[in-house]
Design an enzyme around this catalytic site. Structure first.
Site, PDB file in Angstrom:
ATOM      1  N   GLY A   7       3.451  -5.153  -3.055  1.00 12.86           N
ATOM      2  CA  GLY A   7       4.985  -5.187  -1.570  1.00 12.86           C
ATOM      3  C   GLY A   7       5.404  -5.862  -0.875  1.00 12.86           C
ATOM      4  N   SER A   8       5.410  -6.374  -0.324  1.00 11.78           N
ATOM      5  CA  SER A   8       6.106  -7.676   0.311  1.00 11.78           C
ATOM      6  C   SER A   8       5.159  -8.915   0.448  1.00 11.78           C
ATOM      7  CB  SER A   8       7.359  -7.050   1.449  1.00 11.78           C
ATOM      8  OG  SER A   8       6.293  -6.970   2.547  1.00 11.78           O
ATOM      9  N   GLU A  52       1.046  -8.727  -5.571  1.00  5.26           N
ATOM     10  CA  GLU A  52       2.414  -8.710  -6.120  1.00  5.26           C
ATOM     11  C   GLU A  52       2.940  -8.442  -5.338  1.00  5.26           C
ATOM     12  OE1 GLU A  52       3.016  -9.514  -9.097  1.00  5.26           O
ATOM     13  OE2 GLU A  52       1.027  -9.488 -10.154  1.00  5.26           O
ATOM     14  N   GLU A  75      14.320 -12.708  -0.109  1.00 11.36           N
ATOM     15  CA  GLU A  75      14.764 -11.288  -1.184  1.00 11.36           C
ATOM     16  C   GLU A  75      15.234 -10.619  -0.223  1.00 11.36           C
ATOM     17  OE1 GLU A  75      11.055  -8.763  -1.459  1.00 11.36           O
ATOM     18  OE2 GLU A  75      11.402  -8.506  -3.130  1.00 11.36           O
ATOM     19  N   GLY A 117       1.071  -8.422   1.690  1.00 10.97           N
ATOM     20  CA  GLY A 117       0.417  -8.896   1.270  1.00 10.97           C
ATOM     21  C   GLY A 117      -0.706 -10.017   2.016  1.00 10.97           C
ATOM     22  N   LYS A 176      -3.288   4.443  -1.637  1.00 13.23           N
ATOM     23  CA  LYS A 176      -1.938   4.978  -0.341  1.00 13.23           C
ATOM     24  C   LYS A 176      -1.348   4.471  -1.037  1.00 13.23           C
ATOM     25  CE  LYS A 176      -0.431   2.865   2.938  1.00 13.23           C
ATOM     26  NZ  LYS A 176       1.546   3.288   2.757  1.00 13.23           N
ATOM     27  N   GLN A 195      16.711  -0.210   4.765  1.00 13.22           N
ATOM     28  CA  GLN A 195      17.127  -0.981   4.037  1.00 13.22           C
ATOM     29  C   GLN A 195      18.894  -1.723   3.060  1.00 13.22           C
ATOM     30  OE1 GLN A 195      13.612  -2.178   2.331  1.00 13.22           O
ATOM     31  NE2 GLN A 195      14.990  -2.976   1.467  1.00 13.22           N
ATOM     32  N   CYS A 221      11.273  -5.615  -8.023  1.00 14.03           N
ATOM     33  CA  CYS A 221      10.831  -7.741  -7.415  1.00 14.03           C
ATOM     34  C   CYS A 221      11.020  -7.957  -8.620  1.00 14.03           C
ATOM     35  CB  CYS A 221       9.465  -6.643  -7.190  1.00 14.03           C
ATOM     36  SG  CYS A 221       8.866  -6.332  -8.826  1.00 14.03           S
ATOM     37  N   ASN A 242       8.966   1.333  -4.727  1.00 12.64           N
ATOM     38  CA  ASN A 242      10.553   1.125  -5.207  1.00 12.64           C
ATOM     39  C   ASN A 242       9.911   1.590  -6.522  1.00 12.64           C
ATOM     40  OD1 ASN A 242       8.938  -1.136  -5.511  1.00 12.64           O
ATOM     41  ND2 ASN A 242      10.623  -1.966  -6.357  1.00 12.64           N
ATOM     42  N   GLU A 268      -1.525  -7.718 -13.347  1.00  7.26           N
ATOM     43  CA  GLU A 268      -2.156  -6.865 -13.658  1.00  7.26           C
ATOM     44  C   GLU A 268      -1.399  -6.091 -15.297  1.00  7.26           C
ATOM     45  OE1 GLU A 268       0.255  -5.303  -9.951  1.00  7.26           O
ATOM     46  OE2 GLU A 268      -1.248  -3.842 -10.575  1.00  7.26           O
TER      47      GLU A 268
HETATM   48  P1  NAD Z   1       5.878  -2.940   1.651  1.00  9.59           P
HETATM   49  O1  NAD Z   1       5.500  -4.527   2.184  1.00  9.59           O
HETATM   50  O2  NAD Z   1       6.728  -2.503   3.142  1.00  9.59           O
HETATM   51  O3  NAD Z   1       4.802  -1.838   2.131  1.00  9.59           O
HETATM   52  C1  NAD Z   1       4.196  -2.139   0.586  1.00  9.59           C
HETATM   53  C2  NAD Z   1       2.489  -1.646   1.097  1.00  9.59           C
HETATM   54  O4  NAD Z   1       1.725  -1.656   1.964  1.00  9.59           O
HETATM   55  C3  NAD Z   1       3.084   0.148   1.075  1.00  9.59           C
HETATM   56  O5  NAD Z   1       2.396   1.108   0.697  1.00  9.59           O
HETATM   57  C4  NAD Z   1       2.790  -0.004   3.346  1.00  9.59           C
HETATM   58  O6  NAD Z   1       2.675   1.574   3.707  1.00  9.59           O
HETATM   59  C5  NAD Z   1       1.393  -0.924   3.014  1.00  9.59           C
HETATM   60  N1  NAD Z   1       1.629  -1.480   4.413  1.00  9.59           N
HETATM   61  C6  NAD Z   1       2.594  -1.665   5.217  1.00  9.59           C
HETATM   62  N2  NAD Z   1       2.045  -2.637   5.908  1.00  9.59           N
HETATM   63  C7  NAD Z   1       0.315  -2.618   6.203  1.00  9.59           C
HETATM   64  C8  NAD Z   1      -0.825  -3.354   6.093  1.00  9.59           C
HETATM   65  N3  NAD Z   1      -0.829  -4.507   7.211  1.00  9.59           N
HETATM   66  N4  NAD Z   1      -1.741  -3.218   5.749  1.00  9.59           N
HETATM   67  C9  NAD Z   1      -1.978  -2.303   4.529  1.00  9.59           C
HETATM   68  N5  NAD Z   1      -0.995  -1.786   4.112  1.00  9.59           N
HETATM   69  C10 NAD Z   1       0.262  -1.867   4.583  1.00  9.59           C
HETATM   70  O7  NAD Z   1       6.418  -2.842   0.685  1.00  9.59           O
HETATM   71  P2  NAD Z   1       7.814  -2.139   0.580  1.00  9.59           P
HETATM   72  O8  NAD Z   1       8.686  -2.192   1.258  1.00  9.59           O
HETATM   73  O9  NAD Z   1       7.338  -0.786   0.133  1.00  9.59           O
HETATM   74  O10 NAD Z   1       7.772  -2.555  -0.904  1.00  9.59           O
HETATM   75  C11 NAD Z   1       9.267  -3.335  -1.298  1.00  9.59           C
HETATM   76  C12 NAD Z   1       8.206  -4.811  -1.786  1.00  9.59           C
HETATM   77  O11 NAD Z   1       7.691  -4.816  -3.310  1.00  9.59           O
HETATM   78  C13 NAD Z   1       9.272  -6.208  -2.431  1.00  9.59           C
HETATM   79  O12 NAD Z   1       9.261  -7.020  -1.351  1.00  9.59           O
HETATM   80  C14 NAD Z   1       9.417  -6.633  -3.679  1.00  9.59           C
HETATM   81  O13 NAD Z   1       9.509  -7.578  -3.995  1.00  9.59           O
HETATM   82  C15 NAD Z   1       7.944  -6.129  -3.749  1.00  9.59           C
HETATM   83  N6  NAD Z   1       7.279  -5.241  -5.064  1.00  9.59           N
HETATM   84  C16 NAD Z   1       6.816  -6.269  -6.094  1.00  9.59           C
HETATM   85  C17 NAD Z   1       6.756  -6.117  -7.367  1.00  9.59           C
HETATM   86  C18 NAD Z   1       5.855  -7.231  -7.992  1.00  9.59           C
HETATM   87  O14 NAD Z   1       5.286  -6.632  -8.559  1.00  9.59           O
HETATM   88  N7  NAD Z   1       5.822  -8.136  -7.640  1.00  9.59           N
HETATM   89  C19 NAD Z   1       6.285  -4.551  -7.231  1.00  9.59           C
HETATM   90  C20 NAD Z   1       7.629  -3.435  -6.614  1.00  9.59           C
HETATM   91  C21 NAD Z   1       7.449  -4.536  -5.842  1.00  9.59           C
END
Ligand code: NAD
Length: 479
Positions: free
Chosen positions: A226-227, A248, A381, A231, A174, A329, A282, A151, A460
């Site tokens: 990420g999610s 995060e 979310e 995480g 990555k 999505q 997020c 995003n 961060e």
């Molecule tokens: P996601 O968790 O699906 O993926 C994030 C990253 O993790 C991707 O690069 C993905 O390929 C990788 N990934 C997936 N499975 C993994 C695993 N098992 N081990 C290691 N890496 C893995 O998230 P998304 O759909 O790309 O992004 C949206 C999410 O990110 C939302 O939940 C949003 O709130 C969050 N987000 C948080 C912040 C913040 O700073 N708090 C900022 C932006 C987005």
């Protein structure tokens, strides 16, 4: 137009591999932005080995050398903001002004950390033993694995790699699989300025590549955005081998609107926070908690403004809300609208898949009234253009609901009362608090992060980044 095939970046070289995946333009899915490979374990190994090899010389280089590289990267990003912003919007789906804005922010982040590279962090401390000097210095940690979401496909890789590199670490990035071309454009610039081979490496792919980085014994620290579900796995994997880790994750950010609020300001904050960037932030405001006296006026005005937003192709002039990033999505967003209806929410506007003159993942901005905190739309979310409203009797009830749930990233209040603004600032359980401002939209030189299950580990961005990307050494000297 021919479709570019992206390559991994390992040890300063573009490493081609079979481009099995395509990155699509979510505004028009007939348009393929790029093809890209799925990394293998051997490519992760090679990237980590290159980063390890490059680490000692990079860590020992003059901070001026690192500062100059970062400054040049920042300048090039800023010079190319239109072109890169266009690529970002085409690939991710946020509107062109939003895409250009994100690119500019990434450029500024590199320039900010060019300055931070020169700052020496350490203390001289009085020892309790006469004749002994005690002091602390901060040292580079080693190799960082950076795992990023789609995003903010350039700003997040920037706010992780710039501090990592500034303080003398090397990295393996990555990027998220929906947005590889934007990440590749950043990697190209990093090498264009002549950063030494192995200092910055990038391997494309999905969960398996992320997992391989997390598990790799040659990676000293992981910064993940990420999610929440992913995480949690990343955190467990890193902890299993005592790698330092920073997570995060998601948000379910409340915006409280009190009776004494300026109505126009409250509507502006809700509209921006809930719908801009298609609600895929997020820090998006997804729970609008409104006191009784202003509730009906506010909800009516917000629904009218949301209905008037122009949803369209991210690259077309006049589009105010772009598409969702992909079909997954879009379907997730639509499924939550159905759930909200079943749970008793009243859809005031939007929430429909839009069929425009081209195939894309368009959904009209939705306002759901009459919801309560126990409903799934207020606990989970959604990550789409959906805002739900909760009617409350007073500030105390608003605060209690705002503090409910498992997330604590950002929170806002709209009020003209200093007393309530100040109380909220001190009592909301969130990492970031906004008074008379949208919950989304942050500066790059101040700490970013949340509480509870939104974040884990050091903050961060800005001056906070030194905590995560360096380690402290305490020295005692007698002589
Ligand atoms: P996601 O968790 O699906 O993926 C994030 C990253 O993790 C991707 O690069 C993905 O390929 C990788 N990934 C997936 N499975 C993994 C695993 N098992 N081990 C290691 N890496 C893995 O998230 P998304 O759909 O790309 O992004 C949206 C999410 O990110 C939302 O939940 C949003 O709130 C969050 N987000 C948080 C912040 C913040 O700073 N708090 C900022 C932006 C987005």
């Amino acid at each position: 137009m021919s479709v570019p095939s992206l390559s991994h970046y390992i040890n300063g070289e573009r490493v081609s591999a079979k481009a099995e995946h395509a990155s699509e333009n979510p505004s028009d899915t007939r348009d393929i932005v790029a093809r890209f490979p799925d990394g293998r374990a051997s490519e992760v190994d090679a990237a980590v080995a290159a980063a390890r090899k490059a680490f000692p010389a990079w860590a020992e280089s003059s901070p001026e050398v690192r500062s100059d590289f970062l400054d040049r990267i920042g300048n090039i990003i800023l010079e190319r903001r239109e072109q890169l912003g266009r690529l970002l919007s085409r690939e991710e789906g946020k509107t062109l002004p939003e895409g250009i804005g994100e690119v500019a922010r990434a450029g500024r982040i590199f320039k900010y950390f060019a300055g931070e590279a020169l700052r020496r962090h350490g203390q001289n401390l009085a020892s309790t033993r006469p004749g002994v000097d005690a002091s602390t210095t901060r040292e580079a940690v080693g190799v960082f694995g950076l795992i990023t979401p789609w995003n903010f496909p350039i700003a997040i890789p920037a706010w992780k790699s710039a501090p990592a590199l500034a303080f003398g670490n090397t990295v393996v990035l990555k990027p998220a699989d929906p947005t590889p071309a934007t990440a590749a454009a950043l990697a190209d610039i990093i090498y264009e300025v002549g950063v030494p081979p192995g200092v910055f490496n990038m391997v494309f792919g999905g969960a398996a590549v992320g997992e391989a980085i997390v598990k790799h014994p040659g990676v000293d620290g992981i910064s993940f955005t990420g999610s929440q579900a992913t995480g949690a796995k990343v955190g467990m994997g890193a902890m299993a081998r005592q790698a330092r880790v920073q997570l995060e994750m998601g948000g379910k950010n409340p915006l409280v609107v009190l009776d004494d609020a300026d109505l126009d300001r409250a509507v502006m904050c809700a509209l921006d926070g809930s719908f801009f960037a298609t609600g895929q932030r997020c820090t998006a405001s997804s729970r609008l908690i409104v006191t009784n006296g202003i509730h009906d006026k506010f909800v009516e005005a917000l629904a009218a403004k949301a209905a008037a937003l122009k949803v369209g192709d991210a690259l077309e002039t006049g589009s105010q809300v772009g598409p969702l990033v992909n079909q997954v999505q879009m379907e997730k967003t639509l499924s939550y609208l159905e759930i909200a209806g079943k749970e008793g929410g009243r859809l005031l506007t939007g929430g429909k898949q839009l069929k425009l003159d081209k195939p894309g993942w368009y959904v009209s901005p939705a306002v759901i009234a009459d919801t309560s905190q126990d409903m799934r739309v207020n606990r989970e979310e959604i990550f789409g253009p959906v805002a739900s409203t909760v009617r409350v009797k007073n500030y105390e009830e608003a605060l209690q609901i705002a503090n409910s749930g498992e997330f604590g990233l950002s929170a806002g209040i709209v009020t003209t009362s200093l007393k309530y603004a100040r109380h909220f600032q001190h009592n909301i359980r969130a990492g970031m608090v906004m008074v008379n401002l949208p919950t989304a939209g942050v500066d790059y030189h101040v700490p970013f992060g949340g509480t509870r299950r939104s974040s884990y580990g050091a903050r961060e961005q800005g001056f906070a980044a030194v905590e995560f990307y360096t380690q402290v050494k305490t020295a005692y000297v007698w002589g």
